[in-house]
Design a protein around this motif. Structure first.
Motif, PDB file in Angstrom:
ATOM      1  N   GLU A 117       0.841  -1.204   0.000  1.00 49.40           N
ATOM      2  CA  GLU A 117       0.000   0.000   0.000  1.00 49.40           C
ATOM      3  C   GLU A 117       0.878   1.256   0.000  1.00 49.40           C
ATOM      4  O   GLU A 117       0.694   2.196  -0.773  1.00 49.40           O
ATOM      5  N   LYS A 118       1.860   1.172   0.845  1.00 51.46           N
ATOM      6  CA  LYS A 118       2.780   2.295   1.009  1.00 51.46           C
ATOM      7  C   LYS A 118       3.531   2.570  -0.306  1.00 51.46           C
ATOM      8  O   LYS A 118       3.661   3.707  -0.743  1.00 51.46           O
ATOM      9  N   ILE A 119       3.973   1.472  -0.895  1.00 54.93           N
ATOM     10  CA  ILE A 119       4.727   1.608  -2.143  1.00 54.93           C
ATOM     11  C   ILE A 119       3.865   2.245  -3.201  1.00 54.93           C
ATOM     12  O   ILE A 119       4.303   3.119  -3.968  1.00 54.93           O
ATOM     13  N   ARG A 120       2.598   1.854  -3.209  1.00 53.68           N
ATOM     14  CA  ARG A 120       1.702   2.426  -4.215  1.00 53.68           C
ATOM     15  C   ARG A 120       1.587   3.945  -4.009  1.00 53.68           C
ATOM     16  O   ARG A 120       1.629   4.726  -4.949  1.00 53.68           O
ATOM     17  N   GLN A 121       1.458   4.290  -2.763  1.00 50.11           N
ATOM     18  CA  GLN A 121       1.370   5.730  -2.469  1.00 50.11           C
ATOM     19  C   GLN A 121       2.600   6.473  -3.009  1.00 50.11           C
ATOM     20  O   GLN A 121       2.497   7.500  -3.663  1.00 50.11           O
ATOM     21  N   VAL A 122       3.734   5.874  -2.703  1.00 48.17           N
ATOM     22  CA  VAL A 122       4.980   6.511  -3.139  1.00 48.17           C
ATOM     23  C   VAL A 122       5.002   6.617  -4.643  1.00 48.17           C
ATOM     24  O   VAL A 122       5.372   7.649  -5.224  1.00 48.17           O
ATOM     25  N   LYS A 123       4.586   5.543  -5.281  1.00 49.17           N
ATOM     26  CA  LYS A 123       4.569   5.547  -6.736  1.00 49.17           C
ATOM     27  C   LYS A 123       3.694   6.672  -7.269  1.00 49.17           C
ATOM     28  O   LYS A 123       4.070   7.392  -8.206  1.00 49.17           O
ATOM     29  N   ASP A 124       2.518   6.799  -6.646  1.00 52.17           N
ATOM     30  CA  ASP A 124       1.608   7.872  -7.082  1.00 52.17           C
ATOM     31  C   ASP A 124       2.300   9.229  -7.022  1.00 52.17           C
ATOM     32  O   ASP A 124       2.244  10.030  -7.955  1.00 52.17           O
ATOM     33  N   VAL A 125       2.916   9.439  -5.893  1.00 51.12           N
ATOM     34  CA  VAL A 125       3.586  10.731  -5.715  1.00 51.12           C
ATOM     35  C   VAL A 125       4.626  10.944  -6.791  1.00 51.12           C
ATOM     36  O   VAL A 125       4.704  12.008  -7.424  1.00 51.12           O
ATOM     37  N   ILE A 126       5.403   9.898  -7.044  1.00 50.70           N
ATOM     38  CA  ILE A 126       6.479  10.044  -8.033  1.00 50.70           C
ATOM     39  C   ILE A 126       5.905  10.236  -9.423  1.00 50.70           C
ATOM     40  O   ILE A 126       6.417  11.029 -10.215  1.00 50.70           O
ATOM     41  N   HIS A 127       4.777   9.549  -9.689  1.00 53.86           N
ATOM     42  CA  HIS A 127       4.123   9.743 -10.983  1.00 53.86           C
ATOM     43  C   HIS A 127       3.743  11.199 -11.188  1.00 53.86           C
ATOM     44  O   HIS A 127       4.025  11.783 -12.237  1.00 53.86           O
ATOM     45  N   THR A 128       3.140  11.747 -10.173  1.00 53.33           N
ATOM     46  CA  THR A 128       2.738  13.167 -10.305  1.00 53.33           C
ATOM     47  C   THR A 128       3.968  14.029 -10.523  1.00 53.33           C
ATOM     48  O   THR A 128       3.951  14.984 -11.296  1.00 53.33           O
ATOM     49  N   MET A 129       5.057  13.656  -9.834  1.00 53.62           N
ATOM     50  CA  MET A 129       6.290  14.432 -10.021  1.00 53.62           C
ATOM     51  C   MET A 129       6.784  14.349 -11.445  1.00 53.62           C
ATOM     52  O   MET A 129       7.182  15.349 -12.045  1.00 53.62           O
ATOM     53  N   VAL A 130       6.735  13.162 -11.989  1.00 53.95           N
ATOM     54  CA  VAL A 130       7.200  12.962 -13.356  1.00 53.95           C
ATOM     55  C   VAL A 130       6.344  13.775 -14.313  1.00 53.95           C
ATOM     56  O   VAL A 130       6.850  14.490 -15.182  1.00 53.95           O
ATOM     57  N   ASP A 131       5.020  13.692 -14.094  1.00 54.91           N
ATOM     58  CA  ASP A 131       4.099  14.432 -14.968  1.00 54.91           C
ATOM     59  C   ASP A 131       4.373  15.925 -14.938  1.00 54.91           C
ATOM     60  O   ASP A 131       4.578  16.575 -15.958  1.00 54.91           O
ATOM     61  N   SER A 132       4.381  16.444 -13.711  1.00 52.02           N
ATOM     62  CA  SER A 132       4.542  17.908 -13.599  1.00 52.02           C
ATOM     63  C   SER A 132       5.934  18.336 -14.043  1.00 52.02           C
ATOM     64  O   SER A 132       6.136  19.431 -14.545  1.00 52.02           O
ATOM     65  N   GLY A 133       6.904  17.450 -13.835  1.00 49.81           N
ATOM     66  CA  GLY A 133       8.263  17.769 -14.286  1.00 49.81           C
ATOM     67  C   GLY A 133       8.309  17.951 -15.781  1.00 49.81           C
ATOM     68  O   GLY A 133       9.020  18.807 -16.290  1.00 49.81           O
ATOM     69  N   GLY A 134       7.494  17.169 -16.486  1.00 49.22           N
ATOM     70  CA  GLY A 134       7.429  17.290 -17.940  1.00 49.22           C
ATOM     71  C   GLY A 134       6.866  18.628 -18.361  1.00 49.22           C
ATOM     72  O   GLY A 134       7.287  19.201 -19.364  1.00 49.22           O
ATOM     73  N   GLN A 135       5.971  19.126 -17.577  1.00 44.86           N
ATOM     74  CA  GLN A 135       5.353  20.412 -17.936  1.00 44.86           C
ATOM     75  C   GLN A 135       6.273  21.597 -17.650  1.00 44.86           C
ATOM     76  O   GLN A 135       6.035  22.699 -18.112  1.00 44.86           O
ATOM     77  N   LEU A 136       7.219  21.370 -16.850  1.00 45.38           N
ATOM     78  CA  LEU A 136       8.178  22.418 -16.481  1.00 45.38           C
ATOM     79  C   LEU A 136       7.525  23.594 -15.753  1.00 45.38           C
ATOM     80  O   LEU A 136       8.095  24.647 -15.636  1.00 45.38           O
ATOM     81  N   SER A 137       6.317  23.353 -15.352  1.00 42.31           N
ATOM     82  CA  SER A 137       5.619  24.464 -14.691  1.00 42.31           C
ATOM     83  C   SER A 137       5.550  24.268 -13.182  1.00 42.31           C
ATOM     84  O   SER A 137       4.981  25.059 -12.476  1.00 42.31           O
ATOM     85  N   CYS A 138       6.136  23.186 -12.800  1.00 42.84           N
ATOM     86  CA  CYS A 138       6.021  22.881 -11.373  1.00 42.84           C
ATOM     87  C   CYS A 138       6.967  23.770 -10.548  1.00 42.84           C
ATOM     88  O   CYS A 138       8.063  24.104 -10.977  1.00 42.84           O
ATOM     89  N   HIS A 139       6.513  24.131  -9.421  1.00 43.64           N
ATOM     90  CA  HIS A 139       7.350  24.977  -8.570  1.00 43.64           C
ATOM     91  C   HIS A 139       8.433  24.167  -7.910  1.00 43.64           C
ATOM     92  O   HIS A 139       8.233  22.989  -7.599  1.00 43.64           O
TER      93      HIS A 139
END
Lengths: 470, 677
Positions: free
Chosen positions: A69-91
């Protein structure tokens, strides 16, 4: 006694410890079979009443579910990071925050894993030469539980493990799954982690080989290892400790053989250890001066140095001083030190730095161009601002009027400052007048001198000394 | 606005008006340089008020402004936009508001020098206003700011261009404030931190590090120690270092210096450093090869070895050893080691004997100034040596050398042809000696107080042949009468200061003749019972520059004299009226002298508490008043507080009323009896 089996266990234990980088405590675990406190549980006779961990697969499953469960959570977070990192708009700040979350979660995971594996190990070992667990060998959680209050994760796990055991195959499978799990976890979590994991493996391999000839052994711990809260783990119950001494004390709870003075003493320095190379550490942060790839590489001397250095230099400063709410630290000890002195740093520099000692401030000011000592804002203002209303609170004193004076003063009247000067003005008017010429009003003379007097509000008692008249 | 130009009465005076008219014809508004030739008073009162053009010319001309009252500061600065120097020494109290209001006027931006050394009542806010409004500020005197501390110093530090700064007596000042100044005012050339007791080595070290251009540093009476001493001495441009009364400086500190560490240092003042000895002094000589002046007064015993170390400073010109004890042959060593000396002070030294002094003097042929005040053991032998070898002396001070005979004193006049300053107070000087002195026409200062043997005849010689005389002291010369004074007054038109105290024979005739000395600014006629208001009124009318007047125990002087003073003596700053017959009216009239700062009013029978209070309230510039203790309870306390709030200090005198005065010879005998005891 099955030595080969024992060796395997030792290996797995060594893996475990190695992963968490306690190189100090286990210098040559793979080769040294008879290292007292840690090897003895495995080599000890089963007839001694070692408390063996009872093991419940259901609990283990629960634990693993939790970890998943924990790993999934972490994965989610990292996914969002990857996504927003692609947009270059993340703070930047957001990313940092997320990194921190990931960090914390991973740490938690590791602890969980260790605890789970720790509960598994003794049972595994136990089952290897004792096909069925002895009924009298109750759960060690009963023993350890109370004493392990310091480590909540470990404790919860061990308390969950009260129920009875499983078959060794399962253990082995589970253990395998655990090790696989870590790797899988690493792959699943994302590129970053995999990379790090790879680097770690590589580094660990390299460390021994890449030694500068004849100088020292250079070790590089990984970020996760550095940030792991504990570096010493009980080989029986998996409880983690910050200090080896504390672990040794803990080991006493596992049986009388750990109570011997020899076991309690500091692990003796082997004669062979003397010939061993001095250990030096490299910071895993590339481009850091403490990283071995840096051209002016300066190694760190101890693990503690590594930990403190890494936290101070490459981690978010997450501890905020509760007194000043401005100073932040990444090492708890630094915060504690600061809080001891916070508020007492009265020596300030214009750059905002504060010092507990004046000479430190002056050395700082001397060193930096343009910096100047700064005065605390609450410094008492100088005399002119603290003027006492001396005149207005004076009780009126009777003036002897019997001297035949031609001037009557309002001295004994109520308003002391409203001196009855009118008559005066009149009588002096002839030669004490105000002159007006041109556009410029030059006012001289005593009549003006009086009206221009400070009014009641600006009287102050000036010290009479030290003022020299012409 | 200017101090000298303080009163409006005078332009109504018919004589004044004529003068004003006469002046308007000559200078044109553009002719600024000719204006320099005029006295301030004339310039303001007569010239500036004559016409608008002249008024404008005067506005443009004036460079220095010395306001009488701080509240008129903005107006003053507006009127004199070209003023570069602002002297507030007449404003005892300068509130923050005055300084900040003056900063509003744009004209303040030209100000380069500000003197607030005699002013109080301002704080950090006032200093802030000053420094922010005067970007050109280069010279700031904030001495005596006993209440000013670090906050004010931080404001001072905003004046980046400061070259000269005095923070003397800033008792609350600490290293923090000094640190601000050191960092902020990197251009500083001269700095005084005298009596800044809160300053320690840390601050001084930072100062020495940041203000590398310092040429003059005064850290007298501070607590600095050997820790900061080397840092100071390493300042590359330091020329003048004053360390008076630095008890933290000891032999250790002096010995810790490296060889030749301060090549620029020219003036070193170590007087009253009680913890240094000849060892330390000898040691420091190797570090200061360029030294020109050395002051070791009240410092340590003078040993021959210490004096021999002076050979390392071959340029030494001035050596002050006041109050030092000479060990065997120490004085002789000066003669052999310091041949280039121009100035030597042995005042109040112990162990100065004839043999040693005459040996030394025979070697120091280039000596220009010699001070042997209170060297009581020396006799004619020394004086012969001095006068025969040091013929180029321009200053000789030998007060209380009472064993030198009158014959020997004649030698001074005979041999020292360049003499300009001579102090023979309390000596055996007689008319013959004065006659010999009379050949010395360069004489400008002559102090011959308590010389009972001199008479009018001697003074006549002086009066006839010393036209440059500026300062003469005839204190307790009991043998003098009006004739001698008249000769002086007629022959010495440059006279600025005369002391006739206790010359009991003096009458109004002397004062009438002295009234022709228009430059007279100091007149002391204490204890001359025959002088009346008539003489004083002549002085008041004639000597317009009179600023200091002592008429204590001139019992005959009454309100009339005061009225004249109030009408004419607008430069008066200081007056002692004790024992005079002045009443409330006379006292009150003095209040029209707007610059009056210092009054002593003790034992005046005619003064009532009301009159006194009125005067105190009206004299806005008072800074110091001495009153009899009895008045303390009679003057309303809130009045006292009011006056004190303006910056005035009261001193309560509790001396008994004593009218009779001893004759001069009795007095002298008594003073010598004290000495013997």
């Amino acid at each position: 006694m099955d030595l080969s089996q024992n060796h395997i266990h030792n290996q797995s234990a060594a893996n475990l410890y190695y992963q968490f980088g306690s190189d100090n405590s286990f210098p040559g675990l793979g080769t040294q079979q008879q290292f007292p406190p840690f090897t003895s549980p495995f080599g000890a006779s089963p007839s001694t009443n070692i408390p063996h961990m009872d093991w419940n697969p259901a609990t283990m499953l629960d634990n693993l579910t939790f970890i998943e469960e924990k790993i999934r959570q972490v994965k989610d977070v990292i996914h969002t990071m990857v996504d927003s990192g692609g947009q270059l708009s993340c703070h930047q700040g957001e990313i940092a925050q997320k990194k921190q979350v990931v960090n914390a979660d991973l740490t938690c995971l590791i602890v969980q894993l260790i605890s789970t594996a720790g509960s598994l190990l003794p049972s595994l070992k136990n089952s290897s030469f004792l096909r069925h667990p002895a009924a009298g060998h109750m759960d060690m959680a009963n023993h350890v539980g109370p004493s392990s209050g310091l480590v909540p994760n470990a404790m919860t796990v061990s308390e969950e493990n009260k129920e009875d055991m499983c078959s060794p195959e399962d253990y082995e499978e589970l253990f395998k799954g655990w090790t696989d799990g870590t790797i899988k976890e690493g792959i699943e979590i994302g590129n970053v982690l995999v990379e790090e994991q790879d680097m770690k493996d590589g580094d660990e391999g390299k460390d021994g080989e890449n030694l500068p000839p004849g100088s020292c052994e250079l070790l590089q711990l990984e970020k996760d290892e550095i940030l792991a809260p504990h570096t010493h783990f009980c080989s029986i119950c998996g409880k983690g400790f910050k200090r080896d001494a504390n672990l040794r004390m803990h080991m006493r709870g596992h049986g009388d053989e750990y109570k011997s003075p020899a076991a309690l003493a500091k692990p003796p320095r082997d004669a062979s250890a003397e010939h061993e190379l001095v250990k030096r550490y490299s910071c895993p942060f590339v481009s850091c001066k403490r990283n071995k790839l840096h051209k002016n590489f300066q190694p760190l001397k101890t693990i503690l140095c590594v930990k403190n250095h890494y936290k101070r230099s490459h981690c978010e400063k997450s501890y905020t001083c509760s007194r000043c709410h401005t100073k932040k630290f990444s090492v708890m000890a630094d915060l504690k030190t600061h809080e001891k002195h916070c508020g007492r740093d009265k020596w300030l520099c214009s750059c905002g730095t504060s010092f507990s000692r004046k000479d430190k401030l002056f050395a700082h000011v001397a060193l930096f161009q343009g910096h100047t000592p700064a005065l605390p804002s609450e410094e008492p203002k100088t005399c002119s601002d603290q003027i006492s209303h001396a005149g207005s609170h004076q009780e009126s004193t009777k003036v002897p009027n019997s001297m035949g004076s031609s001037f009557m003063w309002g001295a004994s009247s109520g308003d002391n400052n409203a001196l009855d000067i009118k008559g005066f003005d009149g009588c002096n008017d002839d030669f004490l007048s105000t002159a007006n010429f041109g556009s410029f009003n030059l006012s001289f003379g005593p009549a003006d001198g009086f009206t221009g007097e400070p009014s009641g509000g600006s009287f102050s008692m000036l010290p009479s000394e030290h003022f020299q008249s012409a | 606005m200017a101090a000298a130009a303080s009163h409006q009465q005078q332009h109504r005076h018919p004589k004044r008006r004529r003068l004003a008219l006469a002046l308007t014809t000559s200078p044109t508004p553009d002719a600024a340089p000719p204006l320099d030739a005029l006295a301030d008073e004339l310039l303001f009162l007569s010239f500036a008020l004559a016409s608008r053009a002249c008024h404008a010319a005067e506005s443009r001309h004036r460079r220095a402004v010395r306001p009488l009252r701080a509240d008129l500061l903005p107006a003053a600065l507006a009127r004199y936009p070209c003023a570069t120097r602002l002297d507030l020494s007449l404003c005892a109290r300068v509130p923050d508001a005055a300084l900040s209001s003056s900063s509003c006027s744009a004209s303040a931006s030209a100000i380069r020098a500000v003197d607030l050394s005699r002013s109080r009542g301002f704080g950090a806010a006032g200093v802030a206003a000053l420094t922010s409004s005067c970007p050109e500020l280069a010279d700031l005197d904030l001495s005596n700011g006993v209440d000013l501390g670090d906050a004010a110093a931080a404001e001072v530090a905003r004046a980046k261009g400061l070259r000269r700064l005095s923070l003397a007596r800033w008792k609350p000042l600490t290293d923090m404030g000094l640190g601000c100044v050191a960092v902020g005012c990197a251009e500083l050339r001269q700095l005084s931190l005298k009596w800044c007791l809160g300053v320690t080595d840390l601050g001084i070290q930072l100062l020495a590090l940041k203000c590398r251009k310092l040429t003059s540093l005064d850290i007298s009476y501070t607590m600095i120690t050997k820790d900061s001493f080397p840092a100071i001495m390493k300042l590359p441009n330091l020329q003048e270092l004053t360390l008076v009364g630095c008890i933290g400086i000891d032999d250790d500190a002096l010995c810790s210096l490296e060889k030749e560490c301060s090549k620029s240092l020219q003036v070193l003042d170590l007087s009253q450093c009680q913890n240094i000895t000849d060892v330390g002094v000898s040691s420091i000589m190797k570090s200061v090869p360029s030294l020109l002046e050395l002051d070791l007064s009240f410092c340590c015993p003078v040993t021959p070895s210490m004096v021999r170390s002076f050979q390392k400073i071959p340029k030494l010109r001035t050596l002050k050893l006041e109050g030092c004890k000479f060990m065997a042959d120490g004085l002789k060593a000066i003669g052999t080691s310091c041949v280039s000396l121009r100035e030597l002070s042995l005042s109040k030294c112990c162990g100065v004997t004839d043999t040693e002094l005459s040996f030394t003097m025979s070697r120091l042929k280039n000596l220009l100034k010699l001070d042997i005040t209170c060297c009581r053991n020396i006799t004619d032998v020394s004086l012969e040596a001095i006068t025969s070898s040091c013929t180029s002396l321009i200053s000789l001070r030998m007060e209380s050398c009472s064993r030198v005979s009158s014959n020997a004193l004649q030698l001074i006049g005979k041999h020292c042809s360049h003499l300009e300053e001579l102090d023979l107070t309390d000596s055996d000087l007689d008319d013959e000696g004065l006659k010999a002195l009379a050949r010395r026409s360069k004489l400008s200062s002559l102090k011959i107080g308590i010389c009972l043997k001199i008479s009018d005849e001697g003074l006549t010689h002086i009066g006839r042949s010393c036209p440059k005389l500026r300062d003469i002291d005839l204190y307790r010369c009991g043998g003098l009468s009006d004739d001698g004074i008249i000769q002086i007054a007629q022959g010495c038109p440059m006279l600025e200061s005369i002391n006739l105290s206790y010359c009991t024979e003096i009458t109004d005739r002397s004062l009438i003749s002295l009234s022709k000395c228009t430059k007279l600014n100091t007149l002391e006629i204490r204890g001359c019972p025959m002088i009346t208001s008539t003489g004083l009124s002549e002085i008041a009318m004639g000597c317009r520059l009179l600023s200091k007047l002592d008429i204590k125990k001139c019992f005959e002087i009454n309100d009339v004299g005061m009225l004249y003073l109030s009408q004419f003596s607008h430069s008066l700053r200081q007056i002692n009226l004790s024992y005079c017959s002045v009443t409330d009216i006379g006292l009150l009239s003095l209040s029209s002298i707007s610059g009056l700062q210092n009054m002593t009013i003790v034992h005046l029978a005619g003064i009532t508490p009301n009159g006194l209070t009125a005067t105190l309230m009206l004299c806005g510039c008072l800074t110091k008043v001495k009153l009899h203790e009895a008045f303390k309870s009679m003057v309303p306390p809130h009045m006292i507080k009011n006056v004190e709030a303006r910056g005035c200090v009261f001193q309560w005198i509790d001396k008994p009323f004593k009218v009779e005065m001893e004759p001069c010879d009795v007095w002298k005998q008594q003073s010598q009896d004290v000495l013997v005891r």
